[in-house]
Design an enzyme around this catalytic site. Structure first.
Site: not given
Length: 625
Positions: A77, A80, A229, A474
């Site tokens: 995603d 990571d 999430y 990120e």
């Protein structure tokens, strides 16, 4: 990766006027190419021979094995090595929507095949993740153990447990979003790969039934997702979102009725939003349903669909600063919702304002806001301003897309890009060793993560390019998914065609009244000099929208010679609508980006839609080798 901390309410708006920070225009075509390339860096599984991000290698090859299912593939995603199902499915939905709206512009830039490849990499995985009608795997890996380590995907030693939802442990939001992704993607592949499109649609139907029949929040069943999430908005928005995409894909009355009868109870006609994201889909639903209304596809629910449209326009008004609950903006003019990966809200909102601008323009309408009348031009100008800020027109003169411009983030919070490629140095990088050697290194990433859109600046346009500043440095797949559609729009322009025409024409339906005779199928002969090439056109369907007849034509070009056909140029005149399957080159049309020749006896198909008799198609030139 998304924080579990979410902003539920907006701070009071300060109406801030930003000045232009750069007079130079942007190369949206270059940015489009880079934004799509980023997805290849996020791939998990066995990488194909066509892989362009060559510093990556195979990874996650045992995913799902312990659960007796093949879950190899899909996307990581963000920075990571976890595969989270909810944001992945949303990413695929938005990539598909981008292609459906602006595929013509992508084709003109030579990027349509890459965009479709990016969608298919995701949908191939989603098919694997849905092995039974009422079983869906929603996560591979664990964010907690994954974050304890800093390893490139090729080396990861973290837990790869697979987590699923089923009737005893439901997840209507996850199943609903995955149904939406499958339905939207089925439209992308309907012409080029109809069998695959039908397979996707079958999964979409099953997943919607699963989501609606066994209701519950997915993070109550997959609790390890809550920290990363969490589905704060619940699942009502995903049920409507999935129904809208299934109606778009099938014209099935069942989904029309679902949208019409459940708009109030599920919040579609009630919620006035200032956010569109992987969690909150209401603004997207409202925009799609507004499109159905303008297309004349509301059936007996026009009054309900008008309520959806009111909420869609409320979102648009709030974005451009002319609503009753305007979104906050930075002094430089960027939408600001939260410090952690704010750019996701920028790209998704800008995509909606762009498509809604085109819907209004196609319908010949304006929009009413609390501060007055708004034209479609004002909406697309807002989208452009947000994209220009992202690409460098901001107080820091920083591009928040890695690899675009001269000043972009160098220390991205991303495991794979921050550690030397396994192809350069195959020495194993251990779980904690990666932190000591690579994470803490105050130097530019050894691998350039081209096209990645990072979290971006804070509420005051400040940004710190540091690897440990995960809130700002990120990237995430769902930052890019709506952006590449928007970049295609800005790169290729509107195209001069009606955006309200179906992305894929619906199945033929009986026409009760016919204002003028339907054009008859005909074969358009090629000129005598092009004897080795046969051109056949057929009318495949017709329909009426807003009192006007539209016709879809399929054209087959066949190489009748015994040699390979290259350098084909077609002349097409009397064409008054969109065309798919060819690339425009000057005054001619040539092979699409995914095809450079036609073998002996082989054919290619292209289609177009307009409200007239068949276009005139002929061969300008070609080479037989």
């Amino acid at each position: 990766m998304e924080s579990f901390v979410r902003l539920i309410s907006m701070v009071p708006l300060f109406l801030l006027l930003g000045l232009p920070f750069s007079l130079a225009g942007h190369d949206y075509g270059q940015a489009l190419s880079k934004s799509i390339l980023f997805f290849e860096a996020q791939r998990s599984g066995y990488l194909p021979h066509t892989q362009r991000v060559t510093w990556r290698a195979n990874s996650g090859l045992q995913d799902g094995k312990a659960s007796g299912v093949d879950l190899v593939g899909g996307y990581y995603d963000a920075g990571d090595n976890v595969k989270f199902g909810l944001p992945m499915a949303f990413t695929i939905t938005m990539m598909s929507w981008s292609i459906l709206e602006y595929g013509k512009q992508m084709a003109s830039s030579g990027e349509l095949s890459h965009a479709m490849d990016a969608v298919k990499w995701g949908t191939d995985y989603l098919i694997k993740a849905h092995p039974e009608p009422y079983v869906l795997y929603g996560e591979v890996g664990d964010g907690n153990t994954d974050h304890y380590c800093w390893q490139r995907p090729e080396d990861m030693t973290t837990d790869r447990h697979a987590y699923k939802i089923d009737p005893s442990n439901p997840g209507s939001d996850l199943a609903g979003e995955t149904a939406a992704a499958m339905a939207a993607a089925s439209l992308v592949f309907r012409h080029s790969n109809p069998a695959y499109a039908n397979e996707l649609l079958s999964h979409a139907h099953q997943l919607f039934d699963f989501a609606d029949k066994y209701r519950g929040k997915y993070d109550s069943s997959i609790s390890v997702a809550q920290k990363y999430y969490q589905s704060i908005s619940g699942y009502n928005d995903e049920l409507l979102w999935a129904a809208a995409w299934l109606y778009q894909a099938t014209d099935n009355q069942y989904y029309l009725n679902y949208l019409g009868k459940n708009g109030d109870v599920l919040g579609g006609t009630g919620w006035s939003m200032s956010e569109f994201s992987w969690d909150v889909k209401y603004a997207g639903v409202q925009t799609l349903v507004a499109k159905f209304l303008m297309q004349g596809k509301a059936g007996g629910y026009a009054s309900v669909f008008e309520k959806y449209q009111e909420k869609a326009e409320s979102f648009m008004c709030n974005c451009i600063g002319k609503g009753s609950k305007n979104v906050q903006k930075t002094p430089g003019g960027l939408i600001f919702r939260q410090r952690w990966n704010n750019m996701q809200f920028v790209t998704s909102a800008s995509f909606l304002t762009a498509v809604y601008s085109d819907y209004l323009s196609s319908a010949g309408k304006n929009m009413n806001c609390a501060s007055g009348n708004v034209s479609p031009t004002e909406l697309i100008s807002f989208s452009k301003q947000q994209v220009d800020y992202l690409l460098g027109d901001n107080p820091r003169a920083t591009s928040y897309m890695v690899g675009y411009g001269n000043n972009y983030p160098q220390q991205v919070h991303h495991r794979a890009s921050s550690i030397v490629s396994i192809k350069v140095n195959p020495s194993f990088v251990s779980c904690r060793g990666g932190y000591a050697t690579w994470f803490s290194k105050k130097a530019s990433d050894p691998n350039l993560l081209v096209g990645a859109v990072v979290g971006g600046p804070d509420a005051y346009d400040n940004f710190a390019d540091q690897r440990d500043n995960y809130e700002q440095t990120e990237p995430a797949t769902y930052n890019n998914a709506p952006l590449f559609g928007l970049l295609a729009r800005l790169s290729g322009g509107h195209g001069g065609y009606n955006q309200l025409l179906p992305a894929v024409a619906p199945a033929p339906k009986p026409v009760v009244t016919q204002p003028k005779p339907t054009p008859q199928p005909k074969v358009t002969p090629a000129p005598a000099s092009s004897g080795p090439i046969a051109i056949e056109q057929k009318l495949t369907t017709s329909w009426i929208a807003n009192g006007k007849n539209y016709y879809r034509y399929s054209t087959i070009v066949t190489n009748k010679s015994a040699k390979t056909l290259t350098d084909l140029k077609l002349s097409i005149s009397k064409l008054y609508g969109p065309i798919w399957g060819l690339t425009r080159s000057g005054d001619s049309y040539v092979f699409p980006s995914w095809l450079n020749s036609l073998a002996a006896g082989k054919s290619l198909e292209f289609v177009y839609i307009h409200s007239s008799s068949p276009a005139d198609v002929s061969v300008s030139s070609y080479t037989l080798a």
